[in-house]
Design a protein around this motif. Structure first.
Motif, PDB file in Angstrom:
ATOM      1  N   ILE A 254       0.835  -1.208   0.000  1.00 50.68           N
ATOM      2  CA  ILE A 254       0.000   0.000   0.000  1.00 50.68           C
ATOM      3  C   ILE A 254       0.866   1.255   0.000  1.00 50.68           C
ATOM      4  O   ILE A 254       0.624   2.200  -0.766  1.00 50.68           O
ATOM      5  CB  ILE A 254      -0.943  -0.001   1.219  1.00 50.68           C
ATOM      6  N   VAL A 255       1.869   1.290   0.862  1.00 50.20           N
ATOM      7  CA  VAL A 255       2.735   2.467   0.972  1.00 50.20           C
ATOM      8  C   VAL A 255       3.497   2.701  -0.337  1.00 50.20           C
ATOM      9  O   VAL A 255       3.712   3.841  -0.760  1.00 50.20           O
ATOM     10  CB  VAL A 255       3.709   2.293   2.158  1.00 50.20           C
ATOM     11  N   ALA A 262       3.701   8.253   7.938  1.00 48.86           N
ATOM     12  CA  ALA A 262       3.361   8.291   9.362  1.00 48.86           C
ATOM     13  C   ALA A 262       2.790   6.943   9.772  1.00 48.86           C
ATOM     14  O   ALA A 262       1.930   6.393   9.081  1.00 48.86           O
ATOM     15  CB  ALA A 262       2.340   9.397   9.644  1.00 48.86           C
ATOM     16  N   ASP A 263       3.287   6.418  10.897  1.00 43.10           N
ATOM     17  CA  ASP A 263       2.782   5.160  11.464  1.00 43.10           C
ATOM     18  C   ASP A 263       2.098   5.506  12.781  1.00 43.10           C
ATOM     19  O   ASP A 263       2.765   5.830  13.768  1.00 43.10           O
ATOM     20  CB  ASP A 263       3.943   4.187  11.691  1.00 43.10           C
ATOM     21  N   LEU A 264       0.772   5.465  12.775  1.00 41.15           N
ATOM     22  CA  LEU A 264      -0.011   5.891  13.935  1.00 41.15           C
ATOM     23  C   LEU A 264      -0.519   4.675  14.700  1.00 41.15           C
ATOM     24  O   LEU A 264      -0.967   3.710  14.096  1.00 41.15           O
ATOM     25  CB  LEU A 264      -1.178   6.767  13.481  1.00 41.15           C
ATOM     26  N   ALA A 327       1.831   8.984   2.832  1.00 35.94           N
ATOM     27  CA  ALA A 327       1.052   7.809   3.226  1.00 35.94           C
ATOM     28  C   ALA A 327       0.970   7.754   4.751  1.00 35.94           C
ATOM     29  O   ALA A 327       1.883   8.208   5.450  1.00 35.94           O
ATOM     30  CB  ALA A 327       1.687   6.529   2.686  1.00 35.94           C
ATOM     31  N   VAL A 328      -0.129   7.187   5.231  1.00 38.62           N
ATOM     32  CA  VAL A 328      -0.339   7.017   6.674  1.00 38.62           C
ATOM     33  C   VAL A 328      -0.709   5.568   6.942  1.00 38.62           C
ATOM     34  O   VAL A 328      -1.530   4.985   6.226  1.00 38.62           O
ATOM     35  CB  VAL A 328      -1.453   7.954   7.193  1.00 38.62           C
ATOM     36  N   VAL A 349      -3.916  13.411   2.546  1.00 36.78           N
ATOM     37  CA  VAL A 349      -3.046  12.238   2.472  1.00 36.78           C
ATOM     38  C   VAL A 349      -3.483  11.348   1.308  1.00 36.78           C
ATOM     39  O   VAL A 349      -4.668  11.011   1.185  1.00 36.78           O
ATOM     40  CB  VAL A 349      -3.080  11.443   3.797  1.00 36.78           C
ATOM     41  N   ALA A 350      -2.531  10.950   0.479  1.00 36.58           N
ATOM     42  CA  ALA A 350      -2.876  10.209  -0.735  1.00 36.58           C
ATOM     43  C   ALA A 350      -3.206   8.746  -0.467  1.00 36.58           C
ATOM     44  O   ALA A 350      -4.082   8.170  -1.119  1.00 36.58           O
ATOM     45  CB  ALA A 350      -1.728  10.302  -1.736  1.00 36.58           C
ATOM     46  N   LYS A 351      -2.499   8.108   0.506  1.00 31.33           N
ATOM     47  CA  LYS A 351      -2.678   6.679   0.748  1.00 31.33           C
ATOM     48  C   LYS A 351      -2.808   6.415   2.241  1.00 31.33           C
ATOM     49  O   LYS A 351      -2.084   6.994   3.055  1.00 31.33           O
ATOM     50  CB  LYS A 351      -1.482   5.876   0.214  1.00 31.33           C
TER      51      LYS A 351
END
Length: 400
Positions: A254-255, A262-264, A327-328, A349-351
């Motif tokens: 996906i990324v 960002a990894d939330l 990406a998030v 955010v695109a993805k």
């Protein structure tokens, strides 16, 4: 004419459902109810491998063959999406973890007369099933149960129950015993003997004031993305190594080529370390021990990974912060990420790679993103908790 007594699907809690809507425990698709109310097994009914099945609450689906398990995992997600009127995305192949692959489990103790028992609770009951076999956990964890019985039985009174949390780490088995306080020199010497004899990676005790480590020959770690990360006692890990890899591959897909990510709800950094090579990654996590482990590992590895202590329920990233990223990644608890998704819905955010352990909360959050202009492109269904009704997934959202 429809056979109203035939089992046509498996409901979310594991019961078989007939064509006329009756729920039948421990039935598989293709089974039939006979006139006397018994069950005639069909081609998808498997022989349960564990003698505790139907009593132990650890498994609900050992009576299903592998093909039906995969269908169940996929259907759980489809039903959740349908309930929110979400158009069906592309479904990637289902991944179901193999037997004896769970690397993180919690068991409880109880006394039955003079017998000290250790195992899982029965379904919808506090009764403990004393495990003599378990086909879900890795062999290293199961092998510790009998020595634990021998160690604890003389030291746990009949009015006290403890919980033992086990995890397989790089150095071996990590053991955390809760609701117990060791007293006296003999007990402490026995703890050392138990840990040594069983080559434990670590032995910790939590008497209600947080874990205290009594045995740790070398720092306990888990390897994430090729990086050894300090592991807090019974810290969060994906349930199986193969399941972790399946989810990580989905997130990497996906990324894609995104360089700012960002990894939330990052935890120890399962996904942050898995994608960090060649990227700049921001990671946010509320659990302090996990965050400190991630920071320490990042410093040693020299990665471009910045970790922040942040409660994303109380203080989610706002659009001005989110728009810095291409990406998030989201990996929230079972309740989902309503507050953070609300802010993502307003962002550019695109993805988004949304990893979820609850199809229902995922579908609720997906509906919000879709209403804001995102499209749910693909879903990777993952059944890490083999023979359980627990389902996980990774979903891909793109801004339209």
């Amino acid at each position: 004419m429809t056979d109203t007594g035939e089992i046509i699907r498996i409901a979310s809690r594991g019961d078989g459902v007939t064509a006329d809507g009756r729920h039948v425990p421990f039935a598989a698709p293709g089974d039939r109810l006979n006139p006397g109310g018994g069950l005639i097994h069909g081609p998808h009914h498997a022989e349960p491998p564990c003698p505790h099945f139907q009593l132990c609450g650890g498994c609900q689906l050992q009576h299903l063959d592998d093909a039906t398990l995969e269908i169940f995992v996929r259907d759980r997600i489809i039903h959740a999406l349908t309930a929110q009127d979400i158009p069906m995305p592309e479904f990637m192949p289902v991944h179901v973890s193999p037997p004896q692959s769970r690397r993180r489990v919690a068991v409880r103790s109880a006394w039955a007369g003079k017998q000290f028992q250790l195992g899982f609770s029965s379904e919808k009951s506090h009764r403990i099933v004393d495990l003599t076999q378990c086909d879900t956990m890795v062999l290293e964890l199961f092998a510790v149960l009998q020595p634990l019985r021998a160690f604890l039985a003389p030291r746990i009174g009949p009015k006290r129950n403890v919980e033992i949390k086990l995890a397989l780490v790089d150095q071996g088995v990590d053991v955390l015993i809760e609701n117990w306080s060791p007293e006296g020199l003999e007990t402490h010497e026995a703890m050392t003997g138990f840990a040594t004899a069983n080559r434990l990676a670590r032995l910790s005790i939590d008497d209600g004031f947080g874990p205290t480590t009594y045995w740790e020959p070398e720092p306990a770690t888990v390897t994430l993305g090729g990086i050894a990360v300090a592991y807090p006692p019974y810290g969060f890990l994906q349930a199986t190594k193969d399941g972790e890899q399946a989810l990580l591959r989905a997130v990497q897909d996906i990324v894609g080529e995104s360089k700012l990510v960002a990894d939330l709800f990052s935890g120890l950094g399962t996904f942050a370390f898995g994608i960090a090579s060649g990227r700049k990654v921001f990671a946010a996590e509320a659990e302090r021990a996990a965050l400190l482990s991630m920071k320490a590992a990042t410093g040693k590895a020299g990665l471009q990974l910045f970790a922040e202590h942040r409660d994303l329920f109380r203080r989610p990233l706002i659009p001005a912060e989110l728009n810095r990223f291409q990406a998030v990644i989201l990996d929230p608890p079972r309740a989902g990420a309503r507050e953070q998704v609300t802010e993502l819905s307003k962002s550019e955010v695109a993805k988004i790679a949304y990893v979820s352990c609850n199809p229902s909360s995922f579908a609720r959050d997906a509906k919000m993103l879709i209403a804001a202009g995102y499209k749910l492109q693909r879903i990777w269904p993952v059944g890490q908790f083999r023979w359980s009704t627990h389902v996980e997934l990774a979903g891909e959202f793109t801004r339209q």
